[in-house]
Design a protein around this motif. Structure first.
Motif, PDB file in Angstrom:
ATOM      1  N   MET A   1       0.854  -1.171   0.000  1.00 16.68           N
ATOM      2  CA  MET A   1       0.000   0.000   0.000  1.00 16.68           C
ATOM      3  C   MET A   1       0.896   1.228   0.000  1.00 16.68           C
ATOM      4  SD  MET A   1      -3.185   0.765   2.472  1.00 16.68           S
ATOM      5  CE  MET A   1      -2.513   1.565   3.879  1.00 16.68           C
ATOM      6  N   ASN A   2       0.961   1.895  -1.109  1.00 21.59           N
ATOM      7  CA  ASN A   2       1.810   3.077  -1.244  1.00 21.59           C
ATOM      8  C   ASN A   2       0.934   4.316  -1.263  1.00 21.59           C
ATOM      9  OD1 ASN A   2       4.047   1.456  -1.415  1.00 21.59           O
ATOM     10  ND2 ASN A   2       3.888   1.259  -3.633  1.00 21.59           N
ATOM     11  N   ILE A   3       0.979   5.087  -0.192  1.00 19.45           N
ATOM     12  CA  ILE A   3       0.244   6.340  -0.126  1.00 19.45           C
ATOM     13  C   ILE A   3       1.266   7.462  -0.233  1.00 19.45           C
ATOM     14  CG2 ILE A   3      -1.290   7.781   1.250  1.00 19.45           C
ATOM     15  CD1 ILE A   3      -2.312   5.274   2.606  1.00 19.45           C
ATOM     16  N   PRO A   4       1.083   8.361  -1.185  1.00 15.77           N
ATOM     17  CA  PRO A   4       2.040   9.465  -1.334  1.00 15.77           C
ATOM     18  C   PRO A   4       2.074  10.347  -0.089  1.00 15.77           C
ATOM     19  CG  PRO A   4       0.567   9.322  -3.229  1.00 15.77           C
ATOM     20  CD  PRO A   4       0.064   8.380  -2.213  1.00 15.77           C
ATOM     21  N   LEU A   5       3.210  10.976   0.118  1.00 18.45           N
ATOM     22  CA  LEU A   5       3.426  11.813   1.301  1.00 18.45           C
ATOM     23  C   LEU A   5       2.447  12.987   1.355  1.00 18.45           C
ATOM     24  CD1 LEU A   5       5.170  12.251   3.800  1.00 18.45           C
ATOM     25  CD2 LEU A   5       6.702  13.622   2.391  1.00 18.45           C
ATOM     26  N   ASP A   6       2.127  13.566   0.204  1.00 22.55           N
ATOM     27  CA  ASP A   6       1.215  14.717   0.222  1.00 22.55           C
ATOM     28  C   ASP A   6      -0.183  14.323   0.690  1.00 22.55           C
ATOM     29  OD1 ASP A   6       0.814  13.242  -2.092  1.00 22.55           O
ATOM     30  OD2 ASP A   6       0.299  14.975  -3.324  1.00 22.55           O
ATOM     31  N   LYS A   7      -0.645  13.127   0.359  1.00 21.92           N
ATOM     32  CA  LYS A   7      -1.966  12.673   0.820  1.00 21.92           C
ATOM     33  C   LYS A   7      -1.949  12.391   2.321  1.00 21.92           C
ATOM     34  CE  LYS A   7      -3.607  11.000  -3.571  1.00 21.92           C
ATOM     35  NZ  LYS A   7      -4.211   9.923  -4.326  1.00 21.92           N
ATOM     36  N   ILE A   8      -0.860  11.835   2.821  1.00 21.63           N
ATOM     37  CA  ILE A   8      -0.740  11.603   4.258  1.00 21.63           C
ATOM     38  C   ILE A   8      -0.758  12.932   5.000  1.00 21.63           C
ATOM     39  CG2 ILE A   8       0.800  10.756   6.077  1.00 21.63           C
ATOM     40  CD1 ILE A   8       1.661   8.547   4.165  1.00 21.63           C
ATOM     41  N   LEU A   9      -0.085  13.927   4.455  1.00 19.92           N
ATOM     42  CA  LEU A   9      -0.054  15.257   5.069  1.00 19.92           C
ATOM     43  C   LEU A   9      -1.449  15.874   5.098  1.00 19.92           C
ATOM     44  CD1 LEU A   9       1.775  17.452   6.259  1.00 19.92           C
ATOM     45  CD2 LEU A   9       2.046  18.344   3.946  1.00 19.92           C
ATOM     46  N   ILE A  10      -2.189  15.754   4.027  1.00 24.61           N
ATOM     47  CA  ILE A  10      -3.560  16.294   3.968  1.00 24.61           C
ATOM     48  C   ILE A  10      -4.452  15.580   4.983  1.00 24.61           C
ATOM     49  CG2 ILE A  10      -5.623  16.467   2.517  1.00 24.61           C
ATOM     50  CD1 ILE A  10      -3.721  16.966   0.147  1.00 24.61           C
ATOM     51  N   ILE A  11      -4.335  14.260   5.080  1.00 24.33           N
ATOM     52  CA  ILE A  11      -5.120  13.502   6.063  1.00 24.33           C
ATOM     53  C   ILE A  11      -4.756  13.947   7.474  1.00 24.33           C
ATOM     54  CG2 ILE A  11      -5.479  11.196   7.042  1.00 24.33           C
ATOM     55  CD1 ILE A  11      -5.197  10.102   4.167  1.00 24.33           C
ATOM     56  N   GLY A  12      -3.484  14.170   7.735  1.00 19.43           N
ATOM     57  CA  GLY A  12      -3.047  14.639   9.056  1.00 19.43           C
ATOM     58  C   GLY A  12      -3.612  16.003   9.394  1.00 19.43           C
ATOM     59  N   ILE A  13      -3.609  16.913   8.443  1.00 16.92           N
ATOM     60  CA  ILE A  13      -4.149  18.264   8.683  1.00 16.92           C
ATOM     61  C   ILE A  13      -5.649  18.188   8.966  1.00 16.92           C
ATOM     62  CG2 ILE A  13      -4.625  20.495   7.602  1.00 16.92           C
ATOM     63  CD1 ILE A  13      -1.906  20.191   6.162  1.00 16.92           C
ATOM     64  N   ILE A  14      -6.357  17.391   8.196  1.00 13.69           N
ATOM     65  CA  ILE A  14      -7.800  17.237   8.423  1.00 13.69           C
ATOM     66  C   ILE A  14      -8.048  16.619   9.793  1.00 13.69           C
ATOM     67  CG2 ILE A  14      -9.856  15.996   7.647  1.00 13.69           C
ATOM     68  CD1 ILE A  14      -8.835  16.378   4.775  1.00 13.69           C
ATOM     69  N   ALA A  15      -7.228  15.632  10.188  1.00 12.53           N
ATOM     70  CA  ALA A  15      -7.385  15.001  11.500  1.00 12.53           C
ATOM     71  C   ALA A  15      -7.153  16.008  12.617  1.00 12.53           C
ATOM     72  CB  ALA A  15      -6.425  13.822  11.636  1.00 12.53           C
ATOM     73  N   VAL A  16      -6.152  16.850  12.479  1.00 13.71           N
ATOM     74  CA  VAL A  16      -5.891  17.871  13.503  1.00 13.71           C
ATOM     75  C   VAL A  16      -7.071  18.823  13.608  1.00 13.71           C
ATOM     76  CG1 VAL A  16      -4.447  19.878  14.055  1.00 13.71           C
ATOM     77  CG2 VAL A  16      -3.386  17.731  13.383  1.00 13.71           C
ATOM     78  N   LEU A  17      -7.635  19.224  12.481  1.00 19.72           N
ATOM     79  CA  LEU A  17      -8.766  20.153  12.508  1.00 19.72           C
ATOM     80  C   LEU A  17     -10.022  19.512  13.092  1.00 19.72           C
ATOM     81  CD1 LEU A  17      -8.294  21.907   9.046  1.00 19.72           C
ATOM     82  CD2 LEU A  17      -7.779  22.824  11.308  1.00 19.72           C
ATOM     83  N   LEU A  18     -10.273  18.257  12.753  1.00 14.89           N
ATOM     84  CA  LEU A  18     -11.487  17.593  13.230  1.00 14.89           C
ATOM     85  C   LEU A  18     -11.384  17.143  14.687  1.00 14.89           C
ATOM     86  CD1 LEU A  18     -12.516  15.398  10.157  1.00 14.89           C
ATOM     87  CD2 LEU A  18     -13.547  17.527  10.933  1.00 14.89           C
ATOM     88  N   LEU A  19     -10.250  16.585  15.071  1.00 15.15           N
ATOM     89  CA  LEU A  19     -10.109  16.015  16.403  1.00 15.15           C
ATOM     90  C   LEU A  19      -9.596  17.008  17.430  1.00 15.15           C
ATOM     91  CD1 LEU A  19      -8.535  12.586  15.429  1.00 15.15           C
ATOM     92  CD2 LEU A  19     -10.928  13.074  15.965  1.00 15.15           C
ATOM     93  N   GLY A  20      -8.821  17.934  16.993  1.00 13.78           N
ATOM     94  CA  GLY A  20      -8.229  18.881  17.935  1.00 13.78           C
ATOM     95  C   GLY A  20      -6.940  18.328  18.498  1.00 13.78           C
ATOM     96  N   PRO A  21      -6.099  19.198  19.005  1.00 13.81           N
ATOM     97  CA  PRO A  21      -4.794  18.765  19.501  1.00 13.81           C
ATOM     98  C   PRO A  21      -4.869  17.935  20.788  1.00 13.81           C
ATOM     99  CG  PRO A  21      -5.072  21.120  19.823  1.00 13.81           C
ATOM    100  CD  PRO A  21      -6.253  20.636  19.031  1.00 13.81           C
ATOM    101  N   GLN A  22      -5.983  18.027  21.543  1.00 13.58           N
ATOM    102  CA  GLN A  22      -6.076  17.263  22.785  1.00 13.58           C
ATOM    103  C   GLN A  22      -6.373  15.783  22.511  1.00 13.58           C
ATOM    104  OE1 GLN A  22      -7.955  20.085  22.311  1.00 13.58           O
ATOM    105  NE2 GLN A  22      -6.664  21.482  23.500  1.00 13.58           N
ATOM    106  N   ARG A  23      -7.255  15.498  21.569  1.00 13.07           N
ATOM    107  CA  ARG A  23      -7.657  14.111  21.303  1.00 13.07           C
ATOM    108  C   ARG A  23      -6.802  13.418  20.245  1.00 13.07           C
ATOM    109  NH1 ARG A  23     -13.830  14.558  20.036  1.00 13.07           N
ATOM    110  NH2 ARG A  23     -13.108  16.477  19.102  1.00 13.07           N
ATOM    111  N   LEU A  24      -6.031  14.142  19.470  1.00 13.26           N
ATOM    112  CA  LEU A  24      -5.254  13.567  18.387  1.00 13.26           C
ATOM    113  C   LEU A  24      -4.261  12.494  18.845  1.00 13.26           C
ATOM    114  CD1 LEU A  24      -4.867  13.650  15.345  1.00 13.26           C
ATOM    115  CD2 LEU A  24      -3.102  15.369  15.690  1.00 13.26           C
ATOM    116  N   PRO A  25      -3.487  12.695  19.918  1.00 14.76           N
ATOM    117  CA  PRO A  25      -2.549  11.640  20.342  1.00 14.76           C
ATOM    118  C   PRO A  25      -3.259  10.333  20.720  1.00 14.76           C
ATOM    119  CG  PRO A  25      -1.976  13.699  21.389  1.00 14.76           C
ATOM    120  CD  PRO A  25      -3.291  13.918  20.696  1.00 14.76           C
ATOM    121  N   MET A  26      -4.419  10.449  21.341  1.00 12.24           N
ATOM    122  CA  MET A  26      -5.156   9.242  21.737  1.00 12.24           C
ATOM    123  C   MET A  26      -5.600   8.461  20.491  1.00 12.24           C
ATOM    124  SD  MET A  26      -8.669   8.917  23.956  1.00 12.24           S
ATOM    125  CE  MET A  26      -9.611   9.864  22.757  1.00 12.24           C
TER     126      MET A  26
END
Length: 122
Positions: A1-26
């Protein structure tokens, strides 16, 4: 499964926005545990398959069993060429195909005539 780095970065940014910095590590920890569990499951299944198949497991060409490689024309051509022996294998296949066409002549239906129907075959 090869996911390009730019897509992983976009998913990470969306996760930070949706989950918030408090719940993201969990949630990142839960994701890591899930990936480890799936990997353990796959390794266990592979080991069990190797154990049940014995030494033949390593001899299997798994690429050949990949359904994405399925091409009915190639399979039929290979089967016909394998069954025909000798130097004239291709000619034998062509003769067989011409015999099939010759044995079933196509007769057009007359106006208003119904096509033959076999109740047992449907």
């Amino acid at each position: 499964m090869n996911i390009p780095l730019d897509k992983i970065l976009i998913i990470g940014i969306i996760a930070v926005l949706l989950l918030g910095p408090q719940r993201l590590p969990m949630y990142a920890q839960k994701l890591a545990e899930f990936v480890k569990a799936v990997r353990r499951f796959a390794d266990t299944a592979k080991d069990r398959m190797r154990e049940e198949m014995g030494p033949d497991f390593d001899d299997v060409d798994w690429q050949k069993l990949d359904p994405r490689q399925y091409d009915p024309r190639r399979i039929i051509r290979d089967a016909l060429l394998d069954s025909a022996t000798g130097a004239g294998a291709a000619e034998t296949v062509q003769v067989t195909a011409s015999k099939v066409r010759a044995s079933a002549p196509v007769v057009p239906l007359a106006a208003g005539e119904q096509a033959p129907y076999d109740a047992e075959s449907t």
